[in-house]
Design an enzyme around this catalytic site. Structure first.
Site, PDB file in Angstrom:
ATOM      1  N   HIS A 185       0.820  -1.221   0.000  1.00  0.00           N
ATOM      2  CA  HIS A 185       0.000   0.000   0.000  1.00  0.00           C
ATOM      3  C   HIS A 185       0.852   1.268   0.000  1.00  0.00           C
ATOM      4  O   HIS A 185       0.345   2.349  -0.289  1.00  0.00           O
ATOM      5  CB  HIS A 185      -0.923   0.013   1.218  1.00  0.00           C
ATOM      6  CG  HIS A 185      -2.006  -1.027   1.137  1.00  0.00           C
ATOM      7  ND1 HIS A 185      -3.320  -0.728   0.911  1.00  0.00           N
ATOM      8  CD2 HIS A 185      -1.952  -2.382   1.221  1.00  0.00           C
ATOM      9  CE1 HIS A 185      -4.046  -1.837   0.872  1.00  0.00           C
ATOM     10  NE2 HIS A 185      -3.234  -2.863   1.067  1.00  0.00           N
ATOM     11  N   ASP A 393       3.410   9.546  -0.468  1.00  0.00           N
ATOM     12  CA  ASP A 393       2.248   8.774  -0.022  1.00  0.00           C
ATOM     13  C   ASP A 393       1.994   7.671  -1.038  1.00  0.00           C
ATOM     14  O   ASP A 393       2.077   7.915  -2.253  1.00  0.00           O
ATOM     15  CB  ASP A 393       1.014   9.701   0.054  1.00  0.00           C
ATOM     16  CG  ASP A 393       0.037   9.280   1.143  1.00  0.00           C
ATOM     17  OD1 ASP A 393      -0.031   8.070   1.436  1.00  0.00           O
ATOM     18  OD2 ASP A 393      -0.661  10.158   1.675  1.00  0.00           O
TER      19      ASP A 393
HETATM   20  C1  G6P Z   1      -1.037   3.154   6.197  1.00  0.00           C
HETATM   21  C2  G6P Z   1      -0.514   1.756   5.961  1.00  0.00           C
HETATM   22  C3  G6P Z   1      -1.460   0.714   6.540  1.00  0.00           C
HETATM   23  C4  G6P Z   1      -1.746   1.053   7.983  1.00  0.00           C
HETATM   24  C5  G6P Z   1      -2.321   2.443   8.102  1.00  0.00           C
HETATM   25  C6  G6P Z   1      -2.599   2.861   9.549  1.00  0.00           C
HETATM   26  O1  G6P Z   1      -2.149   3.388   5.395  1.00  0.00           O
HETATM   27  O2  G6P Z   1      -0.294   1.526   4.581  1.00  0.00           O
HETATM   28  O3  G6P Z   1      -0.873  -0.573   6.462  1.00  0.00           O
HETATM   29  O4  G6P Z   1      -2.648   0.105   8.540  1.00  0.00           O
HETATM   30  O5  G6P Z   1      -1.392   3.355   7.539  1.00  0.00           O
HETATM   31  O6  G6P Z   1      -1.453   2.714  10.329  1.00  0.00           O
HETATM   32  P1  G6P Z   1      -1.398   1.776  11.616  1.00  0.00           P
HETATM   33  O7  G6P Z   1       0.036   1.735  11.976  1.00  0.00           O
HETATM   34  O8  G6P Z   1      -2.270   2.429  12.624  1.00  0.00           O
HETATM   35  O9  G6P Z   1      -1.939   0.414  11.210  1.00  0.00           O
END
Ligand code: G6P
Length: 490
Positions: A185, A393
């Site tokens: 992602h 991003d």
């Molecule tokens: C980004 C990453 C995701 C992640 C999200 C939230 O979008 O690509 O994999 O889940 O951030 O971050 P966190 O560390 O809270 O899962």
């Protein structure tokens, strides 16, 4: 909110066993489960967590049965009730326990202190620690083992994101019958950055355990092919990478949102009323500028506040008629760099307010709080200009949500060239987030420019987010993962 189904009846936790008449045919493996635990009167319950991936896969849940392997987000001990598989909203959930030490080493450490900054062009200096790497390896192994136990024979397994890059190889060793896909992602960086990583060969090999590896942009996919050749001597054949007789398709699959859902919420009279109430609460300004981000150093929150400050100082924006709303969702408090970013954003918002607010109203409304989707969509409708300025991003789904909420085509989107979304959303006001003067001009143009032209551009953006939505993203990826005889595309 709903209560979990009581502990599932003993169900064969091994592959290919006919335990239910209809077996899940897709297994999603992601760092987080799509639910979170909330304390309630009679003990804790689960509720669907807000967030991109689960809503992106909503369409898949409707059309095929699905299970999900992931971490609950809590520090687990092996006796934790969360560790029992259970069903929620039609998805069978398989929690993976992660202890507090492992969270620190693998999540705060290797995932968010090494890979996250490195893959975002080292905006914050990545740290390399052997013990973080060891924790990452052991958590990845646990994910692979859990998946190997629950995946039906021949299932498609879709692994997500940088927290789990070793899982494809580990899982293939345990379960060669599976079709394995991996989607990143976040950006995949240029060679020069990736090659800094002391464990670069092992990580690359981890991904090549997959049949399909997907990226948000063609640049990311190209970068990955180059490093497979350089580090592992793989052969690049068209879009595919071939190594030791195994072929991995490397494709580009820009992630979308459930645009229909956002439009439905945006058109709901309750949302329209809430948007009007938000403007009234803000003191009925002429112009509302909006930023919505996880509080993260990649998001460029400071730079947009600096540009806003520049406009106020130069008298190009009147604080009596303008307000900047910045929603900064709390995130990764214990990972390196996040506390510092929070301090600097808050210092900047405070100093703008000190210098430019009137007693009756603030020049910047800063909220360090998460908001649910309904409230966000009301904010999107209330805002005249959305300012999305990440330094880097993978995609940026907030930009897409804002557009999908513009049912009247009234808003203007300012978007960083360095967000993956900029590859698709060419009709946005594109900016270089490192250029504060350029950003000032872009905000000025968004506020004061030709309305008709902005509406035309917004109409084209709206068409794009509906065409390239979450369902088409998932269908495209899964179509390549479960190829028909006519096979994979780019
Ligand atoms: C980004 C990453 C995701 C992640 C999200 C939230 O979008 O690509 O994999 O889940 O951030 O971050 P966190 O560390 O809270 O899962």
């Amino acid at each position: 909110m709903s209560t979990p189904t009581p502990a599932a009846p003993p169900r064969p936790d091994r592959p290919g066993c006919p335990g239910r008449p209809e077996r899940p045919d897709l297994v999603v493996v992601a760092n987080r489960l799509p639910v979170r635990q909330v304390p309630g009167d009679g003990g804790s319950t689960w509720e669907r967590s807000p967030g991109g991936l689960v809503s992106a896969l909503e369409s898949v849940v409707r059309t095929s049965s699905m299970s999900w392997v992931g971490w609950s987000g809590a520090a687990d001990d092996p006796e934790h009730p969360a560790l029992t598989s259970f069903e929620q909203d039609g998805i069978r959930l398989h929690p993976v326990p992660v202890t507090d030490d492992e969270r620190q080493g693998s999540y705060d450490g290797f995932s968010n202190g090494t890979l996250w900054p490195l893959f975002h062009d080292a905006i914050f200096v990545p740290q390399f620690h052997e013990h973080w790497w060891e924790a990452y390896r052991s958590v990845n192994r646990r994910f692979a083992e859990r998946t190997a136990r629950v995946a039906p024979h021949g299932a498609a397994v879709w692994i997500h994101d940088y927290q789990l890059m070793l899982v494809p190889r580990l899982l293939r060793e345990l379960r060669p019958d599976l079709r394995i896909g991996f989607f990143l992602h976040i950006p995949f960086p240029a060679q020069e950055l990736y090659l800094r990583l002391p464990w670069r060969a092992a990580l690359t090999d981890g991904l090549l355990g997959a049949d399909v590896v997907g990226f948000q942009t063609t640049v990311g996919a190209d970068n990955f092919r180059l490093v497979t050749r350089r580090l592992l001597g793989a052969r690049v054949e068209g879009r595919d990478v071939v190594r030791a007789g195994r072929r991995t398709h490397v494709g580009t699959y820009p992630v979308g949102i459930d645009a229909d859902r956002v439009r439905r919420i945006a058109s709901d009279p309750a949302t329209v009323a809430r948007a009007a109430a938000i403007r009234a609460e803000l003191g009925s300004p002429r112009t509302v500028l909006l930023g919505v981000d996880r509080l993260d150093y990649t998001k460029g929150i400071e730079v947009r506040l600096r540009a806003y400050r520049g406009l106020l100082e130069a008298g190009r924006v009147d604080p009596a008629t303008t307000v900047f709303v910045q929603i900064a969702q709390p995130s990764r408090d214990e990972a390196p760099g996040y506390a510092e970013t929070r301090a600097s954003v808050e210092q900047m918002a405070g100093s703008i307010n000190g210098d430019f607010s009137a007693l009756g109203g603030a020049a910047v409304k800063y909220l360090h709080q998460g908001q649910d989707l309904a409230e966000l969509v009301a904010l999107y409708r209330a805002a005249d200009v959305m300012v999305v300025t990440p330094f880097r991003d993978g995609m940026n789904l907030v930009a897409k949500e804002y557009v999908a909420a513009q049912v009247d085509l009234d808003g203007v989107l300012i978007l960083s060239e360095f967000a993956g979304a900029a590859h698709q959303m060419r009709q946005a006001v594109l900016v270089n987030p490192f250029d504060v003067r350029g950003l000032e001009d872009a905000i000025d143009e968004a506020v004061n420019g030709d309305r008709r032209q902005h509406r035309r551009r917004m109409a084209s953006l709206v068409r794009g987010v509906h065409r390239d939505d979450a369902a088409s993203w998932a269908e495209h990826f899964l179509g390549d993962l479960r190829p028909t005889p006519t096979a994979a595309s780019a």
